[in-house]
Design a protein around this motif. Structure first.
Motif, mmCIF file in Angstrom:
data_model
loop_
_atom_site.group_PDB
_atom_site.id
_atom_site.type_symbol
_atom_site.label_atom_id
_atom_site.label_comp_id
_atom_site.label_asym_id
_atom_site.label_seq_id
_atom_site.Cartn_x
_atom_site.Cartn_y
_atom_site.Cartn_z
ATOM 1 N N GLN A 281 47.046 20.199 21.698
ATOM 2 C CA GLN A 281 45.952 20.992 21.127
ATOM 3 C C GLN A 281 45.856 22.362 21.779
ATOM 4 O O GLN A 281 45.818 22.501 22.998
ATOM 5 N N VAL A 282 45.754 23.369 20.932
ATOM 6 C CA VAL A 282 45.588 24.741 21.406
ATOM 7 C C VAL A 282 44.124 25.125 21.266
ATOM 8 O O VAL A 282 43.508 24.843 20.246
ATOM 9 N N ASP B 231 50.635 28.837 0.296
ATOM 10 C CA ASP B 231 50.518 27.414 0.579
ATOM 11 C C ASP B 231 51.588 26.999 1.596
ATOM 12 O O ASP B 231 52.783 27.150 1.327
ATOM 13 N N VAL B 232 51.151 26.504 2.743
ATOM 14 C CA VAL B 232 52.129 26.095 3.765
ATOM 15 C C VAL B 232 53.102 25.044 3.235
ATOM 16 O O VAL B 232 54.272 25.046 3.596
ATOM 17 N N SER C 143 45.667 22.548 15.878
ATOM 18 C CA SER C 143 44.251 22.827 16.079
ATOM 19 C C SER C 143 43.558 21.510 16.436
ATOM 20 O O SER C 143 44.135 20.431 16.298
ATOM 21 N N ARG C 144 42.322 21.627 16.864
ATOM 22 C CA ARG C 144 41.595 20.416 17.226
ATOM 23 C C ARG C 144 41.343 19.510 16.022
ATOM 24 O O ARG C 144 41.319 18.293 16.146
ATOM 25 N N SER D 227 42.305 27.923 10.262
ATOM 26 C CA SER D 227 41.356 28.934 9.786
ATOM 27 C C SER D 227 41.168 30.060 10.798
ATOM 28 O O SER D 227 40.930 31.201 10.428
ATOM 29 N N GLN E 292 40.108 26.376 23.207
ATOM 30 C CA GLN E 292 39.153 26.356 24.306
ATOM 31 C C GLN E 292 39.121 25.018 25.032
ATOM 32 O O GLN E 292 39.071 24.972 26.253
ATOM 33 N N THR E 293 39.177 23.924 24.283
ATOM 34 C CA THR E 293 39.184 22.609 24.926
ATOM 35 C C THR E 293 40.578 21.999 24.939
ATOM 36 O O THR E 293 40.754 20.822 25.199
ATOM 37 N N ASN F 293 48.047 31.112 5.264
ATOM 38 C CA ASN F 293 46.798 30.474 4.883
ATOM 39 C C ASN F 293 46.531 30.754 3.409
ATOM 40 O O ASN F 293 46.841 31.833 2.909
ATOM 41 N N ARG G 45 44.149 21.898 9.705
ATOM 42 C CA ARG G 45 43.736 21.010 8.619
ATOM 43 C C ARG G 45 44.464 21.328 7.320
ATOM 44 O O ARG G 45 44.667 20.446 6.488
ATOM 45 N N GLN H 256 37.071 29.089 18.839
ATOM 46 C CA GLN H 256 37.553 28.188 19.903
ATOM 47 C C GLN H 256 39.067 28.011 19.830
ATOM 48 O O GLN H 256 39.699 27.709 20.820
ATOM 49 N N HIS H 257 39.619 28.162 18.648
ATOM 50 C CA HIS H 257 41.073 28.083 18.536
ATOM 51 C C HIS H 257 41.704 29.388 19.039
ATOM 52 O O HIS H 257 42.651 29.372 19.812
HETATM 53 C C1 LIG Z 1 32.783 23.117 21.858
HETATM 54 C C2 LIG Z 1 33.888 23.208 20.871
HETATM 55 C C3 LIG Z 1 35.187 23.279 21.331
HETATM 56 C C4 LIG Z 1 36.254 23.376 20.430
HETATM 57 N N1 LIG Z 1 37.533 23.474 20.925
HETATM 58 C C5 LIG Z 1 38.543 23.647 20.041
HETATM 59 C C6 LIG Z 1 39.887 23.797 20.516
HETATM 60 O O1 LIG Z 1 40.176 23.731 21.718
HETATM 61 N N2 LIG Z 1 40.865 24.003 19.613
HETATM 62 C C7 LIG Z 1 40.627 24.078 18.264
HETATM 63 O O2 LIG Z 1 41.573 24.297 17.502
HETATM 64 N N3 LIG Z 1 39.377 23.909 17.812
HETATM 65 C C8 LIG Z 1 38.335 23.688 18.648
HETATM 66 N N4 LIG Z 1 37.081 23.508 18.145
HETATM 67 C C9 LIG Z 1 36.924 23.315 16.700
HETATM 68 C C10 LIG Z 1 36.881 24.610 15.914
HETATM 69 O O3 LIG Z 1 35.552 25.072 15.875
HETATM 70 C C11 LIG Z 1 37.380 24.372 14.479
HETATM 71 O O4 LIG Z 1 36.598 23.379 13.902
HETATM 72 C C12 LIG Z 1 38.836 23.965 14.369
HETATM 73 O O5 LIG Z 1 39.652 24.870 15.111
HETATM 74 C C13 LIG Z 1 39.259 24.003 12.926
HETATM 75 O O6 LIG Z 1 40.594 23.575 12.779
HETATM 76 P P1 LIG Z 1 41.457 24.082 11.549
HETATM 77 O O7 LIG Z 1 41.594 25.542 11.582
HETATM 78 O O8 LIG Z 1 42.713 23.293 11.584
HETATM 79 O O9 LIG Z 1 40.638 23.550 10.290
HETATM 80 P P2 LIG Z 1 39.751 24.322 9.239
HETATM 81 O O10 LIG Z 1 38.785 25.227 9.900
HETATM 82 O O11 LIG Z 1 39.272 23.314 8.319
HETATM 83 O O12 LIG Z 1 40.796 25.265 8.520
HETATM 84 C C14 LIG Z 1 41.811 24.835 7.672
HETATM 85 C C15 LIG Z 1 42.433 26.089 7.058
HETATM 86 O O13 LIG Z 1 43.581 25.738 6.329
HETATM 87 C C16 LIG Z 1 43.617 26.486 5.110
HETATM 88 N N5 LIG Z 1 44.409 25.704 4.169
HETATM 89 C C17 LIG Z 1 44.064 24.552 3.554
HETATM 90 N N6 LIG Z 1 45.100 24.090 2.832
HETATM 91 C C18 LIG Z 1 46.107 24.963 2.988
HETATM 92 C C19 LIG Z 1 47.432 25.032 2.485
HETATM 93 N N7 LIG Z 1 47.946 24.073 1.699
HETATM 94 N N8 LIG Z 1 48.192 26.092 2.824
HETATM 95 C C20 LIG Z 1 47.689 27.064 3.632
HETATM 96 N N9 LIG Z 1 46.454 27.038 4.146
HETATM 97 C C21 LIG Z 1 45.675 26.001 3.815
HETATM 98 C C22 LIG Z 1 42.184 26.707 4.744
HETATM 99 O O14 LIG Z 1 42.052 27.873 3.958
HETATM 100 C C23 LIG Z 1 41.519 26.837 6.112
HETATM 101 O O15 LIG Z 1 41.475 28.217 6.512
HETATM 102 C C24 LIG Z 1 36.011 23.394 19.041
HETATM 103 C C25 LIG Z 1 34.700 23.331 18.590
HETATM 104 C C26 LIG Z 1 33.650 23.250 19.474
HETATM 105 C C27 LIG Z 1 32.253 23.193 18.934
#
Ligand SMILES: Cc1cc2nc3c(=O)[nH]c(=O)nc-3n(C[C@H](O)[C@H](O)[C@H](O)COP(=O)(O)OP(=O)(O)OC[C@H]3O[C@@H](n4cnc5c(N)ncnc54)[C@H](O)[C@@H]3O)c2cc1C
Ligand SMILES: Cc1cc2nc3c(=O)[nH]c(=O)nc-3n(C[C@H](O)[C@H](O)[C@H](O)COP(=O)(O)OP(=O)(O)OC[C@H]3O[C@@H](n4cnc5c(N)ncnc54)[C@H](O)[C@@H]3O)c2cc1C
Lengths: 331, 261
Positions: free
Chosen positions: A261-262, A317-318, A247-248, A280, A264-265, A299, A222, A284-285
């Motif tokens: 997608q990388v 910042d990415v 990520s998901r 983050s 658990q799912t 991050n 995200r 699950q990731h």
């Molecule tokens: C049953 C179940 C199965 C799931 N299976 C998966 C799965 O297979 N894969 C998966 O990935 N997720 C899975 N999830 C979802 C998982 O729980 C997280 O919600 C998801 O991985 C979050 O994605 P994220 O890290 O991209 O987003 P976020 O958790 O929102 O993290 C975004 C990160 O980016 C950072 N950031 C923001 N802006 C910047 C910037 N400009 N520069 C640098 N850093 C920045 C923030 O500090 C934050 O740490 C599953 C959830 C459930 C409940």
């Protein structure tokens, strides 16, 4: 078989369309190092058609002798004529060690040759060394990369291994190096060769992306935000021959397809390098990537859980760092 | 047409985890499955059965518990199953494994021998081509598609690094197949019922045509001298630096790992 009759390190010099493949140069570099430790010679085995002019290259990269077989049967790789040529050179010269690249060619040819010579073959090695006692130690990953095993081949010769591309370092190209080129002519057994015919070879941009096969993954979350952000990731990936995954959160947002997608799912990946960019590090990731060999995380939040499993963490910042990185890598 | 598919029972290595304290591989609780590429190979054979009425035999070397994958193969549609089991087979490297399987294949009729490209535990991808050599048959590795024109020839599609090749091959031959070549069918309910009625043939070393000195540990030129895990991760290095410095740190790492020169 008298073991002491077998010496020198032979490298199968893989060429495609007359171009010597990088992995062959890497193997010549490694063979040079091993040969110096054993006080033996490095011999290159160059097979193909109209390739004699490439023999000198093998010497520049570390060979003392090049055995060159130039024949129309060897123009494009096929198992049987290549196996016949290599076995002939091995039987005439008795190498102690024979190395091949662990490419689709090396992994097709290696086992065929090892079975014909009734000797051992170690697959897909990532490290080669000579022990204090002079044993040849071949180390390789098994069990999907969970386990490393060091293999020896004590009583059979040559000791064969295929070696993963990109792991060994090629030596410097030294145009002052001298060596010997031996042209070998071979009577092929055509009755065996004629059983397979190539109808067509098709080059293809990989349409079906398989992130589990990538050596380097540039993965975004995200924090990368949107299509625009992923464009930056793709540019980075292109410069280092990597693939893009996510990520998901970004799959749910419709920015990336599910097959990328990388987690658990999604897919479980184990690349040599995993870039976690704006991810983050939800459990699950992590389940899908924690076995990666080296994890580089960027991050904004220094308390992001991803840093607990990263090997190298950058707080930043990415969107600033990634374009800068791509630009500098291009130079 | 007679097709023999070599299948291997393997631990599901995607389920293996490292012990967080000792750094060793945890094998307990890891399910045993039919090797994924072999399942792709079996599916390919069953499709030929659907189209041409081929007779499909599955062959495995392993302990008695490997019967589980033979039953699964029955339930998917295989006609005959053979388990090669003998303590003389134990400790085999790929060369000895291939001699054992080739020894059994010599006593069987085949037009096509299919193996998986690679087993996910040993991970060598060597057994298929070695079998082909012992039986003096042509081989095609990395097969993702097959067409049979009802004659003494097949056309196969072989995956290579930057695309694919189409090859015409005389049968009998050995193919090593990728799991990505197809979606393997599920076991059918009727298949599952029948799977437990069908008989698995059990063969020991007397039943196969090969010299005893080529079997098992004694017939293996290679030995695993030692094995180890990569161990536990050290704590990560965290840098709070300018973007330019961050870029240099990353590039140095990529150089160290030979990703860039
Ligand atoms: C049953 C179940 C199965 C799931 N299976 C998966 C799965 O297979 N894969 C998966 O990935 N997720 C899975 N999830 C979802 C998982 O729980 C997280 O919600 C998801 O991985 C979050 O994605 P994220 O890290 O991209 O987003 P976020 O958790 O929102 O993290 C975004 C990160 O980016 C950072 N950031 C923001 N802006 C910047 C910037 N400009 N520069 C640098 N850093 C920045 C923030 O500090 C934050 O740490 C599953 C959830 C459930 C409940
Ligand atoms: C850590 C470790 C490292 C090893 N490294 C090496 C090595 O470098 N060189 C070496 O020669 N041996 C090695 N071995 C031994 C090797 O794993 C065994 O010989 C194994 O029986 C076959 O090799 P594989 O699992 O790699 O099969 P692969 O060659 O990857 O299997 C290819 C195909 O052959 C068929 N096949 C393989 N085994 C069987 C079977 N038992 N029954 C039916 N079909 C089968 C399947 O169709 C399979 O898909 C190693 C073993 C371990 C534990």
């Amino acid at each position: 078989m008298v073991k002491s009759n077998y010496k020198d390190i032979y490298v199968f010099v893989e060429q495609r369309g007359g171009i010597i493949q990088n992995v062959a140069l890497e193997l010549l570099g490694k063979a040079r190092e091993l040969a110096d430790a054993l006080n033996e010679k490095v011999c290159a085995v160059l097979l193909g058609h109209a390739i004699s002019n490439k023999a000198q290259e093998c010497i520049y990269y570390g060979a003392d002798t090049v055995f060159c077989v130039d024949a129309p049967e060897l123009e494009t790789y096929l198992t049987e004529p290549y196996a016949q040529a290599i076995c002939r050179i091995v039987n005439d010269n008795c190498p102690g060690i024979l190395l091949l690249g662990a490419t689709t060619i090396g992994r097709d040819l290696g086992p065929r040759v090892s079975a014909r010579l009734e000797t051992g073959l170690t697959a897909d090695c990532t490290a080669l060394a000579i022990s204090d006692k002079g044993d040849f130690l071949m180390t390789r990953p098994a069990f999907g990369g969970n386990l490393m095993a060091t293999i020896i081949c004590k009583e059979h010769r040559p000791q064969m291994s295929t070696v993963r591309p990109g792991v060994m370092q090629k030596g410097l190209r030294d145009t002052q190096r001298k060596g010997k080129i031996e042209n070998v002519s071979i009577q092929f057994d055509h009755s065996k060769i004629n059983k397979i015919r190539i109808i067509d070879t098709v080059k293809q941009e990989k349409t079906r992306i398989d992130i589990t096969e990538a050596r380097v993954l540039v993965s975004g979350g995200r924090g990368v935000g949107n299509e625009e952000g992923f464009k930056l990731l793709r540019q980075l990936a292109k410069t280092i021959d990597a693939q893009v995954s996510s990520s998901r959160a970004m799959v749910d947002a419709g920015v990336m397809p599910h097959e990328c997608q990388v987690g658990q799912t999604g897919k479980t990946v184990r690349p040599d390098i995993y870039f976690a960019l704006g991810i983050s590090g939800a459990i699950q990731h992590l389940a899908g990537m924690e076995e990666s060999k080296y994890i580089i995380a960027i991050n904004k939040d220094k308390f992001a859980p991803i840093f607990q499993i990263a090997d190298l963490g950058i707080v930043g910042d990415v969107k600033q760092i990634v374009p800068l990185l791509t630009e500098k890598l291009k130079k | 047409m007679n097709i023999i598919v070599c299948i291997k029972q393997v631990p599901d290595t995607t389920e293996i985890r490292l012990d967080p304290v000792k750094g060793t591989m945890i094998r307990e609780g890891v399910p045993s499955i039919m090797n994924p590429d072999d399942k792709g190979g079996l599916e390919m054979a069953l499709q030929l059965k659907d189209l041409y009425g081929a007779h499909v035999t599955v062959l495995t070397m392993g302990p008695h518990q490997a019967e589980a994958i033979l039953r699964e193969a029955f339930a998917m549609g295989a006609d005959k199953a053979i388990l090669l089991t003998d303590k003389k087979f134990a400790g085999a490297d790929t060369l000895a494994t291939s001699h054992t399987l080739a020894g059994a294949l010599r006593s069987l009729d085949y037009d096509l021998i299919i193996t998986g490209r690679q087993a996910i535990d040993g991970d060598t991808a060597q057994v298929g081509p070695q079998i082909a050599e012992h039986l003096d048959l042509p081989q095609v590795t990395y097969v993702e598609n097959l067409q049979y024109d009802g004659d003494k020839q097949i056309t196969v599609r072989k995956s290579i690094e930057d695309g694919y090749q189409l090859l015409e091959v005389e049968i009998p031959c050995v193919l090593t197949v990728l799991s990505s070549s197809n979606e393997a069918r599920y076991m059918s309910v009727r298949g599952i019922m029948e799977a437990f009625e069908k008989e698995i043939e059990i063969w020991n070393s007397d039943r196969i045509t090969i010299n005893a000195d080529k079997l098992g540990l004694n017939g293996s030129p290679t030995r695993v001298a030692k094995s180890f895990t990569k161990g536990l991760k050290p704590a990560s290095q965290l840098y709070e630096v300018s973007p330019a410095e961050a870029v240099d740190i990353i590039i140095n790492k990529l150089k160290e790992k030979h990703i860039v020169n």
